[in-house]
Structures are given as C-alpha cells and as structure tokens.
Design an enzyme around this catalytic site. Structure first.
Site, PDB file in Angstrom:
ATOM      1  N   HIS A 119      54.613 -42.750  54.393  1.00  0.00           N
ATOM      2  CA  HIS A 119      54.477 -41.491  55.129  1.00  0.00           C
ATOM      3  C   HIS A 119      53.320 -40.639  54.626  1.00  0.00           C
ATOM      4  O   HIS A 119      53.136 -40.459  53.423  1.00  0.00           O
ATOM      5  CB  HIS A 119      55.786 -40.698  55.021  1.00  0.00           C
ATOM      6  CG  HIS A 119      55.966 -39.672  56.095  1.00  0.00           C
ATOM      7  ND1 HIS A 119      55.201 -38.532  56.177  1.00  0.00           N
ATOM      8  CD2 HIS A 119      56.823 -39.625  57.149  1.00  0.00           C
ATOM      9  CE1 HIS A 119      55.582 -37.826  57.226  1.00  0.00           C
ATOM     10  NE2 HIS A 119      56.554 -38.472  57.835  1.00  0.00           N
ATOM     11  N   THR A 158      52.880 -34.115  53.531  1.00  0.00           N
ATOM     12  CA  THR A 158      53.372 -33.021  54.354  1.00  0.00           C
ATOM     13  C   THR A 158      53.253 -31.698  53.595  1.00  0.00           C
ATOM     14  O   THR A 158      52.929 -31.670  52.409  1.00  0.00           O
ATOM     15  CB  THR A 158      54.850 -33.239  54.767  1.00  0.00           C
ATOM     16  OG1 THR A 158      55.655 -33.334  53.588  1.00  0.00           O
ATOM     17  CG2 THR A 158      54.997 -34.500  55.593  1.00  0.00           C
ATOM     18  N   CYS A 196      60.379 -37.134  62.834  1.00  0.00           N
ATOM     19  CA  CYS A 196      59.301 -37.994  63.316  1.00  0.00           C
ATOM     20  C   CYS A 196      59.598 -39.455  63.008  1.00  0.00           C
ATOM     21  O   CYS A 196      59.341 -40.343  63.830  1.00  0.00           O
ATOM     22  CB  CYS A 196      57.968 -37.574  62.709  1.00  0.00           C
ATOM     23  SG  CYS A 196      57.948 -37.516  60.897  1.00  0.00           S
TER      24      CYS A 196
END
Length: 378
Positions: free
Chosen positions: A221, A224, A194
């Site tokens: 980020h 995740t 990404c």
C-alpha cells in the site's frame, strides 16, 4: 448509464435552487407548461453532494463528482482550512495534477470550473446547513465521524443520507459491484475501504465460480496521511512502526480490509484475513490474494473468469490486463481493481495467487460517487 426520470413539479413546492443547478449543468430548456400549477419535463436528476472534510479523499471525491455527469457538488465543510487555501489545495495536486478548470474564490463559495460550491467552516456537524444548499447526500471524509451516531449528526443539518469514506464499526458497508444492490434505505452507510473495494470484486468472482475455502491477503500500500516523513511519535501512539519515516521504509501495518469482505460477502465471513505493507510511494497499491479453492481449477481458469467479469457485469469496476504493467500505469485509473494476469500464479489446482492493482485514491473516490448516485436513485 444516465437515469432519465419523468418528473411532475408542483409550482407551489418548486425547489428553485435544484432546478437552477439542473438547468446550468444540463442546459435543459425544454419544459412544457401544461397548467398554471404544474410543469412536466423529462431530464437527468443529478446527485447534489456535500463533502465534510476537504483532505485527500474529500478533494478527490469533489473532483470525481464534478467529472461525473450524474453528480454535482453543492457544499464543502472544513473548519481547519481557509477558503483560499482550500482553493489552492484543490487546484494543485502532487499526484493527480493541476485541476484542468479554473478554481477561484467568490465570497463564501469556491467556483470550480463554473460550478459554485458553498464553503462552510463548522466544527459541529449539526450546525452545517446541508439542507439549505440542497445537499441530499453527504460524504463524511474527516476520518473522525465513522459510526452511525457521529456520522448521523449530519442528518440534523438537513441532508438525507451520509456515506462514510472509511470502514465503520456499525454502519452497513457497501462495495459497488459486490453488494450495492442490497441497499435498503439506511441513512448512514460506509463505502468500506479502498483495499476492500479492490479485493471484494475479485473475491466475489472467484468464490462464485470456484468457491473460496480460505485465503490470505497482503496489500502493498502507498503511503497515507497518518504516516510521518521523519521518525517521530506515531499518531495515536499505538502503532509504533507507523511513527517511522515513510520516505525510506517498508512498514508492516494492520488492515481490516480482508475481514471486511466478510461483511459485504457474508459467505466469506471468517475465511479471509490479511495485512498491509506501507511503501514509500504517494499513490497506487497492490493486492496479493492467496486462496485455496473448493473446486479444482487451473490458473488460466481463474484468470479467464476474472477477465470475463471485467468485460461483463463488473466492467468499469474490475479490470484485467496481461500487459507487464507497473504501479504508475494504474495512476488515475477509475476502476476499483485491475487484475494483473501476468503476475498471477498457481501452485496446484486448489492453491492460487491473484494480483490486482488499484489507485487507492482515485478509484475509491469514484466508487464513493457511484454509490452516492446509486442510493440517490432509490
């Protein structure tokens, strides 16, 4: 952007399943029978996609494909999900909201807004009967099969191509808008990451216009699935910081996204590197790219070049805004990269910082579908 293809179909080799999908999705009824053995028609050939691994990316790729008029999903494989639980997880999403259509279970199929998707639960990729359901391309999104040998096992199940939803150590990587037109028929390929999908388009614009001598990238980020919500042993045990609580920490992490740009833009190989900082948000991330340019240019020159590309050749992939946006303003944005002009800056005519946002889930999933559609047309 639809591809209209004139097709001659011999009835002796008629793929009833695929034609049925086309008729259902596009309501194509205007076939002209020119002989007892031939049918001629002009219609849109949708991509028939299979998905292996129904986790975060697998489910969102499924949503993106079903939203795209040039694609459909024919099968999903996940040995770790009961089909009823798979339907629940697909329908309800804490980030992107409840799926707008009906999601039900009919025997061994998910019925998603009227599209029946076969559900398999095979651990061995060679045992997944992709060919039997007409899956021409498979999205490999388990995070386990990331090289050519492992991802290529899907070919034995009857699919023609496999796209890995992660960087790969040996499969060719493609980024839409950057190097996708160099696709040369590989059976197994990677959609990169990404972050690479966010970084590469703007790096290409800057390099083509002004030349990049060198650069450093930091991605701020979102959290995740490999992180923990309370302190514990890091998954894999190597990255100790990854074992710290994702809810209340900024966590430095490694990323190969910047180096991977050198694989999709060979002229930049060895000129970029970077790191990540994981932050306690569920989605939307930001790339901070600092570069030294070969040609002198002002900050306005760089922003003008990026804006021109966003409104031209890279429209739909690269975006540009001068608005004072924040991360939630980019949630569910299909674009790979949205340059924040008001946050960019320059130290001098050779040293620049470019800021770009990206929905690291939804933008990436849409690019994977776009890549699958593109290679299916070749």
């Amino acid at each position: 952007n639809k591809s209209y293809i004139s097709v001659r179909i011999e009835t002796n080799f008629l793929d009833i399943h695929k034609i049925f999908l086309i008729l259902i999705k596009y309501d194509c009824r205007q076939f002209s029978k020119l002989s007892d053995k031939s049918l001629y028609s002009t219609f849109i050939m949708p991509l028939s996609l299979g998905i292996n691994g129904f986790g975060r990316i697998g489910r969102l790729v499924c949503r993106a494909a079903l939203d795209n008029p040039d694609a459909t999903v024919v099968a999903v494989n996940d040995p770790f999900l009961d089909i009823n639980y798979a339907a629940y997880q697909f329908k309800y999403d804490s980030v992107h909201g409840t799926y707008p259509g009906d999601v039900t279970v009919e025997g061994d199929c998910l019925n998603i807004g009227g599209t029946k998707v076969k559900f398999f639960a095979c651990r061995d990729p060679t045992e997944i009967p992709w060919g039997a359901v007409g899956a021409e391309t498979v999205c490999e999104s388990t995070g386990v099969f990331k090289d050519i040998a492992k991802a290529g096992l899907h070919i034995k199940g009857g699919t023609k191509r496999v796209i890995i939803s992660a960087p790969s150590s040996d499969a060719p990587m493609y980024v839409m808008g950057v190097n996708h037109t160099t696709y040369a028929g590989a059976e197994v390929l990677s959609n990169a990451s990404c972050t690479t999908n966010c970084l590469a388009p703007m790096a290409k614009v800057i390099h083509d216009k002004f030349g990049i001598v060198e650069g450093l990238m930091t991605t701020i980020h979102a959290a995740t699935a490999n992180q923990l919500v309370v302190d514990g042993p890091a998954k894999g045990g190597k990255d100790w910081r990854a074992g710290r609580c994702a809810l209340n920490n900024l966590i430095p992490a490694s990323t190969g996204a910047a180096k991977a740009v050198g694989k999709v833009i060979p002229e930049l190989n060895g000129k970029l590197t970077g790191m990540a900082v994981r932050v306690p948000t569920p989605d939307v991330s930001l790339v901070d790219l600092t570069v030294r340019t070969e040609k002198p240019c002002s900050g306005d020159d760089i922003k003008a070049a990026l804006k021109e590309a966003a409104e031209g050749d890279l429209k739909g992939i690269l975006g540009y805004t001068d608005d004072a946006i924040v991360s939630q303003d980019v949630l569910h944005d299909q674009r790979s990269s949205v340059v924040d002009g008001s946050a960019c800056m320059a130290l001098n005519d050779h040293f620049h910082k470019v800021i770009s946002w990206y929905d690291n889930e939804w933008g990436y999933s849409n690019r994977l579908v776009d890549l699958a559609i593109y290679i299916n047309s070749k």
